[in-house]
Write a protein that holds these residues in place. Sequence first.
Motif, short mmCIF file in Angstrom:
data_model
loop_
_atom_site.label_atom_id
_atom_site.label_comp_id
_atom_site.label_asym_id
_atom_site.label_seq_id
_atom_site.Cartn_x
_atom_site.Cartn_y
_atom_site.Cartn_z
N LEU A 183 34.79 42.34 48.58
CA LEU A 183 34.71 43.59 47.47
C LEU A 183 34.65 44.69 48.40
O LEU A 183 34.06 45.63 47.77
CB LEU A 183 33.53 43.23 46.54
CG LEU A 183 33.64 42.19 45.63
CD1 LEU A 183 32.54 42.13 44.39
CD2 LEU A 183 35.26 42.36 44.66
N GLU A 184 35.37 44.98 49.40
CA GLU A 184 35.64 46.40 49.95
C GLU A 184 36.99 46.90 49.47
O GLU A 184 37.05 48.18 50.06
CB GLU A 184 35.44 45.96 51.68
CG GLU A 184 34.15 45.32 51.91
CD GLU A 184 33.95 45.59 53.41
OE1 GLU A 184 33.27 46.37 54.11
OE2 GLU A 184 34.86 44.98 54.22
N SER A 185 37.66 46.05 48.83
CA SER A 185 38.86 46.68 48.44
C SER A 185 38.67 47.10 46.82
O SER A 185 37.84 46.47 46.00
CB SER A 185 39.97 45.80 48.69
OG SER A 185 40.95 46.40 47.88
N SER A 186 39.51 48.30 46.34
CA SER A 186 39.24 48.63 44.81
C SER A 186 39.90 47.29 44.15
O SER A 186 39.70 47.31 42.97
CB SER A 186 39.99 49.97 44.63
OG SER A 186 41.24 49.72 45.03
N ASP A 187 40.88 46.77 44.63
CA ASP A 187 41.65 45.71 44.03
C ASP A 187 40.69 44.81 43.11
O ASP A 187 41.27 44.34 42.30
CB ASP A 187 42.62 45.00 45.01
CG ASP A 187 43.58 45.95 45.58
OD1 ASP A 187 43.91 47.07 45.13
OD2 ASP A 187 44.38 45.59 46.32
N GLY A 188 39.61 44.44 43.76
CA GLY A 188 38.91 43.34 42.98
C GLY A 188 38.07 43.81 42.23
O GLY A 188 37.12 42.78 41.55
N HIS A 189 37.77 45.18 41.93
CA HIS A 189 36.67 45.53 41.15
C HIS A 189 36.90 45.47 39.65
O HIS A 189 36.08 45.55 38.90
CB HIS A 189 36.14 46.85 41.75
CG HIS A 189 35.25 47.13 42.87
ND1 HIS A 189 34.01 46.86 42.91
CD2 HIS A 189 35.84 46.59 44.11
CE1 HIS A 189 33.36 46.70 44.01
NE2 HIS A 189 34.63 46.84 44.74
N ASN A 190 38.13 45.07 39.23
CA ASN A 190 38.55 44.81 37.64
C ASN A 190 38.50 43.32 37.52
O ASN A 190 38.04 42.92 36.45
CB ASN A 190 39.88 45.34 37.34
CG ASN A 190 40.10 45.46 35.89
OD1 ASN A 190 38.94 45.85 35.14
ND2 ASN A 190 41.10 45.18 35.48
N ASP A 191 38.88 42.51 38.47
CA ASP A 191 38.72 41.13 38.42
C ASP A 191 38.59 40.71 39.90
O ASP A 191 39.26 40.91 40.54
CB ASP A 191 39.88 40.62 37.67
CG ASP A 191 40.15 39.03 37.79
OD1 ASP A 191 39.03 38.39 38.13
OD2 ASP A 191 40.88 38.39 37.57
N THR A 192 37.44 40.01 40.25
CA THR A 192 37.26 39.80 41.57
C THR A 192 38.20 38.84 42.37
O THR A 192 38.23 38.68 43.35
CB THR A 192 35.74 39.46 41.90
OG1 THR A 192 35.37 38.36 40.78
CG2 THR A 192 34.61 40.40 41.43
N MET A 193 38.61 37.86 41.54
CA MET A 193 39.76 37.01 41.82
C MET A 193 40.94 37.48 42.56
O MET A 193 41.63 37.18 43.41
CB MET A 193 40.09 36.23 40.84
CG MET A 193 39.14 35.19 40.41
SD MET A 193 38.92 33.97 41.58
CE MET A 193 40.49 33.34 42.02
N LEU A 194 41.19 39.21 42.20
CA LEU A 194 42.05 39.97 42.75
C LEU A 194 41.81 40.56 44.00
O LEU A 194 42.48 41.22 44.84
CB LEU A 194 42.48 40.98 41.85
CG LEU A 194 43.22 40.62 40.48
CD1 LEU A 194 43.85 41.45 39.56
CD2 LEU A 194 44.46 39.26 40.83
N ASP A 195 40.49 40.23 44.75
CA ASP A 195 40.17 40.89 45.94
C ASP A 195 40.87 40.38 47.05
O ASP A 195 41.16 39.17 47.10
CB ASP A 195 38.57 40.58 46.21
CG ASP A 195 38.13 41.11 47.33
OD1 ASP A 195 38.73 42.15 47.87
OD2 ASP A 195 37.24 40.59 47.85
N PRO A 196 41.56 41.11 47.89
CA PRO A 196 42.43 40.68 48.77
C PRO A 196 41.56 39.73 49.89
O PRO A 196 42.27 39.01 50.68
CB PRO A 196 42.75 42.07 49.69
CG PRO A 196 42.62 43.28 48.67
CD PRO A 196 41.43 42.59 47.66
#
Length: 445
Positions: A150-163
């Motif tokens: 969770l260091e990328s913004s990508d995962g903060h709407n849905d943590t499954m999308l965290d890189p």
Amino acid sequence: MKEILEAIQSQDATSQDFAALKLPESYRGVTVHKDETEMFAGLETREKDPRKSLHLDDVPLPELGPGEALVAVMASSVNYNSVWTSIFEPLSTFGFLERYGRVSELTKRHDLPYHVIGSDLAGVVLRTGPGVNAWNPGDEVVAHCLSVELESSDGHNDTMLDPEQRIWGFETNFGGLAEIALVKSNQLMPKPDHLSWEEAAAPGLVNSTAYRQLVSRNGAGMKQGDNVLIWGASGGLGSYATQFALAGGATPICVVSSPEKAEICRNMGAEAVIDRNAEGYKFWKDERTQDPKEWKRFGKRIREFTGGEDIDIVFEHPGRETFGASVFVTRKGGTITTCASTSGYMHEYDNRYLWMSLKRIIGSHFANYREAWEANRLIAKGKIHPTLSKVYSLEETGQAAYDVHRNLHQGKVGVLALAPEEGLGVRNHEMRAQHLDAINRFRNI
């Protein structure tokens, strides 16, 4: 380890007592070895034997980092990812560990010549690292298997999308098929107190996966009245999808491969059950050619159960063998959700039936923390029940994985870790008595 088990079984030990326990320098864990990744070279998938590749080793206790917890594992279970790990398909998991080891100084701990596997657990928190405030030593917990940075913004709407999203015990080390496991604190959830350790450990991965794939708005968003086609409806994953459909007011059309599995579905409350072997469905004429006539015959059979209606949602996980049929039988505007490909990853389907009928294919992979929490909450409330059919010892994990690999099991198979016997860990006996038949449904086969 003896003192840890005594504290857990005493029921009188306080959080301070657990925090004061001396941790062992090592513990037993089920592993695969990096120097054995080619041991099955040249064999067909079916001929690869997890009993040869899975070891029970004494391994060093890992360092505890910020945001993490060490958990005494009372029980775990076998998922299909444990089978994949054991037969080194589709890739050796040591590549996952090597990549994770490059993320930070702390993650280097995971890149080892052995991999402690397992993506489920029920147990007791022993220690928490800096920054952990919601959990304390002595807490009875289960763990879901989503590991994120969770260091990328990508995962903060849905943590499954965290890189940096990974599956614990499959793409990370120190998994749950062991006496002690290392998890991130945001993997922890309260253990349902009417269940034994082995029962509480069983739903984890598959229950959360089925919830996201079928119920969540990130998946199919199932609603009342939907007709839901569920492949492998008595299996580890499908048995939870069947329960979610029934509990949510949908109509499950359960596809199974034997009369015994059909009976399990009926015992869960499903009325529409198709034994695909008994009815002789052959969706492929040969390895390269599918048979649309069989798709049509299958669709006709489904409509006999639904009063002439087509399928709203297909709960897909077999993959190549069934995907063409799944796309065909789905109604116009319907949804096919897929989370696995146990019969093959290269799916083939006639795209005319997808694009011209405005159908959707949704990829679904495990669940985020909120979805896993909701799925576990339904277990704790007695709305959804474990589908545990058999329990093995930690020493027998190879046999357990073999049985899952060869589809010799029903529902889920559990593994006792520190728990010396089955049936321990129940705290709410009154609630348990109300649901005992459902809890034991898969044990009474």
